[in-house]
Every structure is written in structure tokens, then in C-alpha cells.
Design an enzyme around this catalytic site. Structure first.
Site, short mmCIF file in Angstrom:
data_model
loop_
_atom_site.label_atom_id
_atom_site.label_comp_id
_atom_site.label_asym_id
_atom_site.label_seq_id
_atom_site.Cartn_x
_atom_site.Cartn_y
_atom_site.Cartn_z
N GLU A 184 -18.23 4.49 6.89
CA GLU A 184 -18.04 3.26 6.27
C GLU A 184 -17.06 2.72 7.29
OE1 GLU A 184 -14.98 3.25 2.95
OE2 GLU A 184 -16.14 1.54 2.25
N TRP A 221 -6.17 -3.16 -0.52
CA TRP A 221 -5.79 -4.75 -0.14
C TRP A 221 -6.81 -5.70 -0.60
CZ3 TRP A 221 -8.78 -7.44 2.86
CH2 TRP A 221 -9.63 -6.78 3.59
N GLY A 272 -9.72 2.74 -3.82
CA GLY A 272 -9.30 2.91 -2.42
C GLY A 272 -10.41 3.89 -1.59
N GLY A 273 -9.77 4.57 -0.55
CA GLY A 273 -10.58 5.30 0.33
C GLY A 273 -10.86 6.63 -0.33
N LYS A 306 0.38 -0.43 -8.73
CA LYS A 306 1.03 -0.53 -7.41
C LYS A 306 -0.03 -1.24 -6.45
CE LYS A 306 1.11 2.25 -3.31
NZ LYS A 306 0.70 1.27 -2.69
N CYS A 313 -16.54 -3.01 -0.52
CA CYS A 313 -16.93 -1.49 -0.67
C CYS A 313 -18.35 -1.50 -0.93
CB CYS A 313 -16.18 -0.78 -1.86
SG CYS A 313 -16.29 -2.03 -3.33
N GLU A 319 -12.74 4.86 -7.78
CA GLU A 319 -13.46 3.87 -7.21
C GLU A 319 -13.47 3.82 -5.72
OE1 GLU A 319 -15.99 2.04 -8.51
OE2 GLU A 319 -15.51 2.24 -10.82
N LEU A 320 -14.18 4.32 -4.95
CA LEU A 320 -14.06 4.71 -3.46
C LEU A 320 -15.02 3.88 -2.59
CD1 LEU A 320 -13.69 8.54 -3.73
CD2 LEU A 320 -12.12 6.76 -4.46
P1 NAD Z 1 -6.40 3.17 0.77
O1 NAD Z 1 -7.18 4.17 0.38
O2 NAD Z 1 -5.98 3.05 2.14
O3 NAD Z 1 -5.31 2.64 -0.17
C1 NAD Z 1 -5.64 2.43 -1.42
C2 NAD Z 1 -4.05 2.58 -2.16
O4 NAD Z 1 -3.79 3.89 -2.17
C3 NAD Z 1 -3.06 1.70 -1.67
O5 NAD Z 1 -2.31 1.06 -2.78
C4 NAD Z 1 -2.32 2.88 -0.95
O6 NAD Z 1 -0.94 2.58 -0.88
C5 NAD Z 1 -2.50 3.96 -2.11
N1 NAD Z 1 -2.19 5.28 -1.42
C6 NAD Z 1 -2.17 5.65 -0.30
N2 NAD Z 1 -1.91 7.17 -0.06
C7 NAD Z 1 -1.51 7.47 -1.40
C8 NAD Z 1 -1.12 8.52 -2.07
N3 NAD Z 1 -0.85 9.76 -1.42
N4 NAD Z 1 -1.09 8.60 -3.39
C9 NAD Z 1 -1.22 7.50 -4.28
N5 NAD Z 1 -1.54 6.41 -3.78
C10 NAD Z 1 -1.92 6.20 -2.33
O7 NAD Z 1 -7.66 1.97 0.81
P2 NAD Z 1 -7.57 0.41 1.49
O8 NAD Z 1 -7.78 0.50 2.86
O9 NAD Z 1 -6.41 -0.41 0.87
O10 NAD Z 1 -9.06 -0.22 1.00
C11 NAD Z 1 -10.16 0.32 1.73
C12 NAD Z 1 -10.86 1.33 0.81
O11 NAD Z 1 -10.94 0.89 -0.51
C13 NAD Z 1 -12.37 1.26 1.12
O12 NAD Z 1 -12.51 2.85 1.48
C14 NAD Z 1 -13.08 0.69 0.31
O13 NAD Z 1 -14.44 0.97 0.31
C15 NAD Z 1 -12.28 1.14 -1.03
N6 NAD Z 1 -12.73 0.26 -1.95
C16 NAD Z 1 -13.44 0.72 -3.11
C17 NAD Z 1 -13.89 -0.23 -3.84
C18 NAD Z 1 -14.86 0.02 -5.21
O14 NAD Z 1 -14.60 -0.66 -6.18
N7 NAD Z 1 -15.49 1.38 -5.00
C19 NAD Z 1 -13.43 -1.50 -3.97
C20 NAD Z 1 -12.70 -1.98 -2.91
C21 NAD Z 1 -12.06 -1.06 -2.08
#
Ligand code: NAD
Length: 493
Positions: free
Chosen positions: A385, A153, A230-231, A177, A286, A252-253
């Protein structure tokens, strides 16, 4: 309640609802009210989007001259610059991030498309010095196919650009997505993509939840490359999904980035860098510098300065110019933060400021800048985190000790060091196991600077020259230059 803004998905150059007409609502974090409605993609919708990308991949797109594809990237850049204000506004309503940041970012993100447009015709092949007579062997870099880009997000325009721009430059087609927590900005971006006249199906934008949408996309048999941000928990699902389609994955987590302030640091600079690192974007970054180590001799005094600066930060509407911190993105996040703070205080952490929901939280998800002194860095706020404005502060005595402490965490995304001693800056930065180290600064990005982590912060880099190659595969071609027939066909030569 004001009228909901209704969005559609962008599949094969058309704006469509989900096949079963299911939708979900996006909340405005400033007032906790639904303001937009997005289609909830089913497996069938995902299949349609991937097949449209596959069809485009089988069409003219990968065979255009690289500079022809680059023209579309430049057109996207132009659209971003012209519409930065609108994109910023939508992203702010959808995420709660400050308008002054989202608008500036949307404008700056254009640079990423220009950067990869410039690289499109600079990825070269090789002629191999082969150990065979009458053979010329060349390698070329070819596009991979359909790329699935999974976006969280936060910082969506940036996290889309670092995937989409190199993927398109190299001739791939893409299904993006968006996050279920903030889907609107990418739909607005889709309207800009459409204006560039890019061939149908080259870029598709869908919305939905992790399951079924994200799962169906990342395990689809026509998807060859998954670029995920994402996470870490979601990342584990992504890896499992990729066992279905054997796609190439980059991750990228998150992070729990450590920052060290040495006694010789320029303290005013360090204070600003630390503030940017943990209170910028309300800590929802992140690379948030959320673990702070201060050298013994300056500890008390410097800690007081941080607390005093944190207390003066102005919370408010993210649309207002003078607001320094807006709301958090979701109630879930706010509750995770509260839980971790409670556990930390129960285990001996000392609250120096913040720590409780702000009075504005009656409507939105406001949480004040929070500073907690921790007697060890295994306390919950110092270890996990949180994705919020919570700074855990610890003491250190020696350089060796602080390096060990900085490295003692599962993550390895970013890190910071404040010192005037350049030798120490170099020593410590090379000893830190993190993908990024900022020395006497923090929270900067650039298209030419690779971004990504080590350890549980993921693998694969985004931005920079090298990452364009992650959207290609090497193809080896053998040319027989002899007019004679092949030797014994039953021995491998
Ligand atoms: P999230 O992992 O909850 O979701 C990320 C995306 O993954 C969403 O679009 C979600 O719908 C999708 N998703 C969820 N379950 C899935 C599945 N089973 N299969 C495929 N896709 C799936 O993350 P969030 O809450 O939106 O964002 C926050 C996290 O992102 C934090 O941990 C943050 O550190 C990380 N982040 C990392 C970076 C980086 O570049 N390293 C940048 C920004 C955010």
C-alpha cells in the site's frame, strides 16, 4: 510565516490545553509551512477525557429515549450542512485534499448522522422461546460504555461519522482522537458539536501522537470499545493495547485494491473509474484501486489511454476549482512512494509516466500521476500500500487467472471489475476476497452501504444497519412468572 491558528481540546464540554501545555504543529502540505497548533495530550489528559465520558455514561445520556438522542444527531447533521464550506476549507489546509471534495464530503457526511438518527429507535430486543416452565426471557440491546474512536488523517469527517453516529444513537459516550498529521478539522467539528447542546462529556475530542495519547486511550481501563481506522502496523498495537482493558475492537485498515478490465468493458467508463480509483484524492484513499489487470487483447491500447489520461491530470493548489490532484499529505509518505518506485524499476518495472517529484515539490509535497508496467504483481509498487497516485499495471489472459491474481495479496478491502458481461461480473465479484467490489464503477460511499475489509484490511464493518449493533451488547433478562419458591437451589435448572 503567517500566524498559527491555535486550537484546544474539547473535554467535558470545555476547551482546554494539555495539562503540561505541550503542543505540536500541523503543516500545510501545499507549502510545507506550519499553520496550526494543537495540544499534545498526555496520559493525564487522556484519563481526564475518558473519565468525563464515563461520567456522562453514568448520567442521563444512555437513558434518554432513543428519539431524544436522535435529535442531537440531527442537530449535528444540520451543523455539518451549514458549515460544510468552513470544515472543507480547514480540512484542505490541514491535509492537502481538494477543497471541492472536502466541502462536498462535509456536507454529505450529514446524511450519516441522519441515517443513524433514524435507526436510533429501531434496534429491538427479543422474547426467547425458552425451554423452561414459568420463565419469560428477553434480550435487549444495551450501550457498551465509553468508546475510543481513533481517526487517521484522511477522510476524517467520514471516518468520525461512521463511529460517532451509531455510538451516540445507541447511548454510548465517545472520546475521539484526531490524527497528529491533521488535527484541525476535528476541533472545528467539536465547535459544531458544542452548538448542539449535547450533554457535557458525551463527546470529547483530543489530539496527540500514537504514544502516549493513542496508547493511553486504547488501553484505558474505562474504555470498553475501540473503533480504529488507520494502518495495519498501528492496528497491531491497538490489539495489544486492548489486551489491557479487554475492549471490543473494530479495525478498518489499508488496502491494495485490484481492478480488472476485461476486453468487453466500456473503455471510457473504465478509464474514468480507474482514474477516480487511483488519482482521486491523489491516491490517498484506503480503497485506492492501485493494482490494475488488463486483459491481453486490449492491453497495449488501453494502457496507452490510461497513460495519456494520467499525463493530462492537472496538479495544483487544492483550493483551486480546476485542480484535479493536490499535494500528498506528508513528506514521509512521499519518501515511501519514491522508495517503492525505485525498487520496482530496479526489479524490471517500466515507468510509463510520472515517477519523480513534481517541480511544485520545492515547497509542498507534490507527486505526479504515475503509471508503472509490472511483469509480475510481486513488485513493490504492485504489492505494497503506497497511499499515493501510483498505478501498477499487469496483463492477464483468463478470468480464472485474474481472480487468482486479484486475491493474491495480504489485503482485502476493495476491488473493481469492468465488463459488460453481467454473468462474469457476478462470478468474479463473488470470487474476490474483498469487503467491497465495484462493478463498472468505483469510489462510492453511502450511509446504508457497509464498508470494511477482509484479510489484513481488518474486521468489523462501518456504515449500514448492522454496524449500529456493534455499539451495543446483548443483555439477557430472566423473569420468573411463578408464585412458587424456587426448586432445589443446588441443581442448575
Ligand atoms: P496511522 O495508522 O499511522 O494512524 C492512525 C491513527 O492511529 C492516528 O490517530 C495515530 O495517532 C493513531 N495511533 C498511532 N499509533 C497508535 C498506538 N500505538 N495506539 C493507538 N493509536 C495510535 O494511519 P494514517 O497514516 O493516519 O492513515 C493512513 C492509513 O489508514 C492507511 O493505511 C489507510 O489505508 C488507512 N485507512 C483505512 C481506511 C478504512 O476505512 N479502511 C480509511 C482511511 C485510511
Amino acid at each position: 510565516m503567517s500566524k498559527l491558528k491555535k486550537y484546544k481540546m474539547f473535554i467535558n464540554g470545555e476547551w482546554v490545553d494539555s495539562e503540561n501545555k505541550k503542543t505540536f504543529k500541523s503543516l500545510n502540505p501545499e507549502n510545507n509551512e506550519p499553520w496550526a497548533e494543537a495540544p499534545e495530550a498526555s496520559e493525564k489528559d487522556v484519563d481526564k477525557a475518558v473519565k468525563s465520558a464515563q461520567k456522562a455514561f453514568e448520567g442521563k445520556w444512555p437513558n434518554l429515549f432513543p428519539r431524544e438522542r436522535a435529535k442531537y444527531l440531527k442537530a449535528i447533521a444540520e451543523q455539518l450542512r451549514e458549515n460544510a464550506e468552513l470544515l472543507g476549507k480547514i480540512e484542505t489546509i490541514d491535509t492537502g485534499k481538494l477543497f471541492k471534495e472536502t466541502k462536498t464530503q462535509a456536507n454529505y457526511i450529514a446524511e450519516y448522522y441522519d441515517y443513524y438518527a433514524g435507526l436510533a429507535d429501531k434496534v429491538e430486543g427479543t422474547v426467547l422461546p425458552i425451554d423452561k416452565n414459568n420463565m419469560q426471557v428477553i434480550t435487549t440491546r444495551v450501550p457498551i460504555g465509553v468508546v475510543a474512536a481513533i481517526i487517521p488523517w484522511n477522510s476524517q469527517m467520514l471516518l468520525t461519522a461512521v463511529k460517532l453516529a451509531p455510538a451516540l444513537a445507541m447511548g454510548n459516550t465517545v472520546v475521539i482522537k484526531s490524527s497528529e498529521l491533521a488535527p484541525a478539522t476535528l476541533f472545528e467539528f467539536g465547535k459544531l458539536i458544542e452548538k448542539t447542546g449535547i450533554p457535557k462529556g458525551v463527546v470529547n475530542i483530543i489530539s496527540g501522537f500514537g504514544e502516549p495519547c493513542g496508547k493511553a486511550l486504547t488501553s484505558h481501563n474505562l474504555v470498553e470499545r475501540v473503533a480504529f481506522t488507520g494502518g495495519p502496523e498501528t492496528a497491531r498495537h491497538i490489539i495489544k493495547n486492548s489486551a489491557e482493558n479487554l475492549s471490543q475492537v473494530s479495525l478498518e485498515l489499508g488496502g491494495k485494491s485490484p481492478v480488472a478490465v476485461f476486453e468487453d468493458a466500456d473503455q471510457e467508463n473504465a478509464l474514468n473509474g480507474i482514474t477516480a480509483g487511483i488519482f482521486g484524492a491523489s491516491g490517498q484513499s484506503c480503497i485506492a484501486g492501485s493494482r490494475l489487470y488488463i486483459q491481453n487483447s486490449i492491453y497495449e491500447n488501453f494502457l496507452e489511454k490510461i497513460v495519456s489520461k494520467a499525463k493530462k491530470i492537472k496538479l495544483g493548489s487544492p483550493m483551486e476549482k480546476d485542480t484535479q490532484m493536490g499535494p500528498l499529505n506528508s513528506l514521509k509518505q512521499l519518501e515511501i512512494i519514491e522508495k517503492n518506485i525505485k525498487l520496482t524499476l530496479d526489479q524490471g518495472g517500466k515507468l510509463k509516466c510520472g515517477g519523480k517529484r513534481h517541480s511544485m515539490s520545492n515547497k509542498g509535497y507534490y507527486f505526479p500521476p504515475t503509471v508503472i508496467e509490472c511483469n509480475n504483481h510481486n513488485l513493490p509498487t504492485a504489492e505494497n500500500e503506497l497511499f499515493g497516485p501510483v498505478l501498477s499495471v499487469m496483463k492477464f489472459k483468463t478470468e480464472k487467472e485474474v481472480v487468482e491474481k486479484m486475491n493474491d495479496n495480504q489485503y482485502g478491502l476493495s476491488s473493481g471489475i469492468y465488463t459488460k458481461d453481467i454473468n462474469r461480473g457476478l462470478r468474479v465479484s463473488s470470487a474476490i476476497r474483498a469487503g467491497i467490489t465495484f462493478v463498472n464503477t468505483y469510489r462510492l460511499i453511502s450511509p446504508s452501504a457497509p464498508f470494511g475489509g477482509m484479510k489484513d484490511s481488518g474486521y468489523g464493518k462501518e456504515a449500514g444497519i448492522e454496524s449500529i449493533k456493534d455499539y451495543t451488547r446483548i443483555k439477557t433478562t430472566w423473569f420468573n412468572t411463578s408464585d412458587k419458591p424456587m426448586d432445589d437451589p443446588f441443581t442448575m435448572g
